[in-house]
Motif scaffolding. Structure first.
Motif, PDB file in Angstrom:
ATOM      1  N   PRO B 125       0.865  -1.240  -0.137  1.00  0.00           N
ATOM      2  CA  PRO B 125       0.114   0.004  -0.184  1.00  0.00           C
ATOM      3  C   PRO B 125       0.867   1.350   0.144  1.00  0.00           C
ATOM      4  O   PRO B 125       0.616   2.234  -0.636  1.00  0.00           O
ATOM      5  CB  PRO B 125      -0.917  -0.240   1.359  1.00  0.00           C
ATOM      6  CG  PRO B 125      -0.946  -1.552   1.581  1.00  0.00           C
ATOM      7  CD  PRO B 125       0.117  -1.968   1.069  1.00  0.00           C
ATOM      8  N   TYR B 126       2.073   1.321   0.751  1.00  0.00           N
ATOM      9  CA  TYR B 126       2.748   2.306   0.416  1.00  0.00           C
ATOM     10  C   TYR B 126       3.303   2.952  -0.754  1.00  0.00           C
ATOM     11  O   TYR B 126       3.190   3.913  -1.126  1.00  0.00           O
ATOM     12  CB  TYR B 126       3.996   2.216   1.642  1.00  0.00           C
ATOM     13  CG  TYR B 126       4.959   3.314   1.367  1.00  0.00           C
ATOM     14  CD1 TYR B 126       4.798   4.571   2.193  1.00  0.00           C
ATOM     15  CD2 TYR B 126       6.265   3.184   0.936  1.00  0.00           C
ATOM     16  CE1 TYR B 126       5.573   5.646   2.184  1.00  0.00           C
ATOM     17  CE2 TYR B 126       7.116   4.263   0.820  1.00  0.00           C
ATOM     18  CZ  TYR B 126       6.821   5.536   1.385  1.00  0.00           C
ATOM     19  OH  TYR B 126       7.693   6.549   1.468  1.00  0.00           O
ATOM     20  N   LEU B 128       1.649   1.683  -3.501  1.00  0.00           N
ATOM     21  CA  LEU B 128       0.576   2.022  -4.254  1.00  0.00           C
ATOM     22  C   LEU B 128       0.097   3.655  -4.074  1.00  0.00           C
ATOM     23  O   LEU B 128      -0.236   4.535  -4.910  1.00  0.00           O
ATOM     24  CB  LEU B 128      -0.737   1.126  -4.180  1.00  0.00           C
ATOM     25  CG  LEU B 128      -0.466   0.001  -4.516  1.00  0.00           C
ATOM     26  CD1 LEU B 128      -1.779  -0.802  -3.937  1.00  0.00           C
ATOM     27  CD2 LEU B 128      -0.488  -0.165  -5.788  1.00  0.00           C
ATOM     28  N   GLY B 129       0.338   4.047  -2.822  1.00  0.00           N
ATOM     29  CA  GLY B 129       0.044   5.460  -2.510  1.00  0.00           C
ATOM     30  C   GLY B 129       0.866   6.381  -3.070  1.00  0.00           C
ATOM     31  O   GLY B 129       0.625   7.341  -3.506  1.00  0.00           O
ATOM     32  N   LYS B 130       2.225   6.122  -3.357  1.00  0.00           N
ATOM     33  CA  LYS B 130       3.343   7.028  -3.796  1.00  0.00           C
ATOM     34  C   LYS B 130       2.852   6.897  -5.453  1.00  0.00           C
ATOM     35  O   LYS B 130       3.074   8.093  -5.953  1.00  0.00           O
ATOM     36  CB  LYS B 130       4.970   6.470  -3.440  1.00  0.00           C
ATOM     37  CG  LYS B 130       5.201   6.632  -2.428  1.00  0.00           C
ATOM     38  CD  LYS B 130       6.726   6.306  -1.860  1.00  0.00           C
ATOM     39  CE  LYS B 130       7.748   7.189  -2.373  1.00  0.00           C
ATOM     40  NZ  LYS B 130       9.074   7.070  -2.069  1.00  0.00           N
ATOM     41  N   LEU B 131       2.253   5.807  -5.864  1.00  0.00           N
ATOM     42  CA  LEU B 131       2.129   5.778  -7.221  1.00  0.00           C
ATOM     43  C   LEU B 131       1.016   6.767  -7.574  1.00  0.00           C
ATOM     44  O   LEU B 131       0.929   7.688  -8.406  1.00  0.00           O
ATOM     45  CB  LEU B 131       1.474   4.424  -7.718  1.00  0.00           C
ATOM     46  CG  LEU B 131       1.112   4.272  -8.862  1.00  0.00           C
ATOM     47  CD1 LEU B 131       1.895   4.393 -10.184  1.00  0.00           C
ATOM     48  CD2 LEU B 131       0.386   2.751  -8.957  1.00  0.00           C
ATOM     49  N   MET B 132       0.021   6.841  -6.602  1.00  0.00           N
ATOM     50  CA  MET B 132      -1.149   7.480  -6.913  1.00  0.00           C
ATOM     51  C   MET B 132      -0.629   9.239  -6.644  1.00  0.00           C
ATOM     52  O   MET B 132      -1.245  10.040  -7.263  1.00  0.00           O
ATOM     53  CB  MET B 132      -2.125   7.598  -5.649  1.00  0.00           C
ATOM     54  CG  MET B 132      -3.518   8.091  -5.847  1.00  0.00           C
ATOM     55  SD  MET B 132      -4.674   8.234  -4.528  1.00  0.00           S
ATOM     56  CE  MET B 132      -5.330   6.515  -4.565  1.00  0.00           C
ATOM     57  N   GLN B 133       0.308   9.508  -5.746  1.00  0.00           N
ATOM     58  CA  GLN B 133       1.052  10.830  -5.899  1.00  0.00           C
ATOM     59  C   GLN B 133       1.891  11.328  -7.159  1.00  0.00           C
ATOM     60  O   GLN B 133       2.476  12.291  -7.128  1.00  0.00           O
ATOM     61  CB  GLN B 133       1.685  10.895  -4.494  1.00  0.00           C
ATOM     62  CG  GLN B 133       0.775  10.856  -3.166  1.00  0.00           C
ATOM     63  CD  GLN B 133       1.607  10.934  -2.050  1.00  0.00           C
ATOM     64  OE1 GLN B 133       2.854  10.446  -1.828  1.00  0.00           O
ATOM     65  NE2 GLN B 133       1.118  11.404  -0.850  1.00  0.00           N
ATOM     66  N   GLY B 134       2.212  10.264  -7.760  1.00  0.00           N
ATOM     67  CA  GLY B 134       2.777  10.592  -9.130  1.00  0.00           C
ATOM     68  C   GLY B 134       4.165  10.356  -8.943  1.00  0.00           C
ATOM     69  O   GLY B 134       5.042  10.983  -9.647  1.00  0.00           O
ATOM     70  N   ARG B 135       4.668   9.788  -7.764  1.00  0.00           N
ATOM     71  CA  ARG B 135       6.007   9.576  -7.560  1.00  0.00           C
ATOM     72  C   ARG B 135       6.464   8.003  -7.108  1.00  0.00           C
ATOM     73  O   ARG B 135       6.959   7.769  -6.244  1.00  0.00           O
ATOM     74  CB  ARG B 135       6.658  10.591  -6.441  1.00  0.00           C
ATOM     75  CG  ARG B 135       5.630  10.333  -5.243  1.00  0.00           C
ATOM     76  CD  ARG B 135       5.946  11.618  -4.281  1.00  0.00           C
ATOM     77  NE  ARG B 135       5.448  11.134  -2.968  1.00  0.00           N
ATOM     78  CZ  ARG B 135       6.171  10.903  -1.757  1.00  0.00           C
ATOM     79  NH1 ARG B 135       7.628  10.902  -1.865  1.00  0.00           N
ATOM     80  NH2 ARG B 135       5.526  10.374  -0.787  1.00  0.00           N
TER      81      ARG B 135
END
Lengths: 300, 300
Positions: B125-126, B128-135
């Motif tokens: 999840p960590y 995936l969250g950075k993916l959602m933030q574009g980084r």
């Protein structure tokens, strides 16, 4: 036809009263008062107003509320120390860092220092990832507020074409993630538009539910909206108006006068999405306290 | 007109050769060989084939490769112990847990036990969250492979209407997150469809780029595809075929014969997205080793 007004002022009052009931129950059963801590860095007046509103809402709903106010000159280490103190404080179940932080501060580093179990704003990457997987503990407050506005007013997004204009980390992207999940408030066919979308009006006209989170006053005009669409306006823009008491008026991202003649339902600005954001912050804080008491299996 | 075939076999060979070059450079400059560890639980033959393919690809590109094979009867604690051992092993830069895990195992708990810095599958999840933030450090392999197939074949998603059919945690949702970001391989107007989409064909016909990740053979028929669309087929379905040597054939989610008469470009099954997934796993493992050597600022 004039659109039904989706009042965030009314619905948020209802939700805040549900939270107040939950707080009393928790105090009676477990002797615990949910607590929210807000960290404000610098003297931006708009941020100070938001923080005051959040603290007042906490107190009205019976939550414990604390805050740390740091000067503009605060270093990253000083901000990290403030987060750390609240991470360790057992009276605090939720921590909110008021964004944006002053320039020169590495925002991601501050956010990632928040204990994910206290991240009631839902902006830690770990929590965003759980959101993407459809199992958020703390859905980000503005997107969660939009879902409540839709569902509780009978505009269930299930099966609807939802078009979101804007791809910010705190509204557009997490809202898309929420609406495309299975389950309550989900199952929508979601499209995300942004500055690089080729023909924005072509896309927005397909929307049963149109969400404007652009940050430009009246960017959504009537010709971009399908008849009988449900329109959610996330924008809060200050527009100069010498005739107004403060010298400005608040305008949304939607041309309200024209669009409300065409839409089935619409949120006003102010009094639409804004108050919902605060209400969902209280809901998430109560959830954080429940998780600490019961663990995750009883937190639903 | 017959569509151009987007060969994942060819492009993945190119990318694996780039990785091999990067590995030699890293060995020469830093004396480090990037390493991938794969954990396989149970005796599912398809999973065993995938794991073998991944290990062979590692060896061909010069990576160190290790694996742990656990029986069907392995407990959650035994699987956690295997993950922990690789988390601590300095020869290992990337860890992949072959999914799905046997029933009764809490998959999320296993995934979240992987050190996020070694999560080269990009499913923590960590991450995936950075993916959602574009980084993202480690964009999930299948979505990352699809982006490479598009960009390196001259079908940049920027400004295009991309329709993704399917909302899984490993393909549909992270692919949507990748394509809507700013920057290379992003800036698409992204729509995610699924089983609850009201009129699927209505939506898919708007796609400049159509991605099928449904898991049903030939679910996308020619009438659902716009003329000159680019079609990406993520499906790998076994369809009974007594005339075939193994008694089955592999079919994608797209009716290849009919759609390839209409599309501008299309990926075959097999030989399309599949090989790209493995190539991107090697890319992510090399990235993990680079991050460990240089830190995040030099990892781009």
């Amino acid at each position: 036809m004039s659109a039904k007004i989706l009042s965030g002022t009314d619905l948020s009052a209802e939700i805040r009263s549900e939270v107040a009931t939950g707080v009393v129950e928790m105090q009676e059963k477990h002797g615990v008062t949910p607590g929210l801590a807000v960290i404000l860095v610098g003297g931006d007046p708009a941020s100070a107003v938001y923080v005051n509103n959040k603290q007042r809402a906490c107190e009205q709903a019976g939550l414990f509320s604390d805050s740390a106010q740091l000067p503009d000159t605060a270093t990253e280490d000083e901000i990290l120390a403030a987060v750390h103190a609240f991470n360790e404080d057992p009276r605090v179940h939720g921590i909110l860092v008021q964004l944006p932080l002053p320039g020169g501060i590495e925002q991601h580093r501050i956010i990632e220092s928040i204990d994910p179990d206290k991240d009631v704003d839902g902006i830690h990457p770990y929590n965003l990832g759980k959101l993407m997987q459809g199992r958020p503990d703390f859905p980000p407050c503005t997107p969660a507020g939009i879902v409540e506005l839709l569902v509780r007013n009978g505009h269930d997004p299930e099966g609807a074409n939802v078009v979101i204009c804007g791809r910010s980390d705190i509204v557009g992207k997490p809202l898309a993630a929420l609406l495309m999940q299975r389950g309550r408030g989900g199952n929508a066919t979601v499209t995300v538009c942004h500055t690089r979308t080729r023909d924005l009006a072509d896309v927005t006209r397909e929307a049963d539910i149109l969400v404007a989170a652009i940050g430009r006053p009246e960017a959504i005009t009537a010709d971009m909206v399908r008849d009988a669409a449900v329109v959610i306006d996330v924008g809060i823009n200050r527009v100069d108006d010498p005739s107004a008491r403060r010298g400005y008026r608040l305008k949304g991202d939607v041309d309200y006068e024209a669009v409300s003649q065409k839409a089935l339902a619409i949120t006003p600005v102010p009094g639409g999405v804004g108050p919902m954001t605060i209400a969902m912050l209280l809901v998430n804080t109560l959830t954080a306290a429940r998780i600490r008491i019961h663990g995750r299996h009883h937190s639903g």
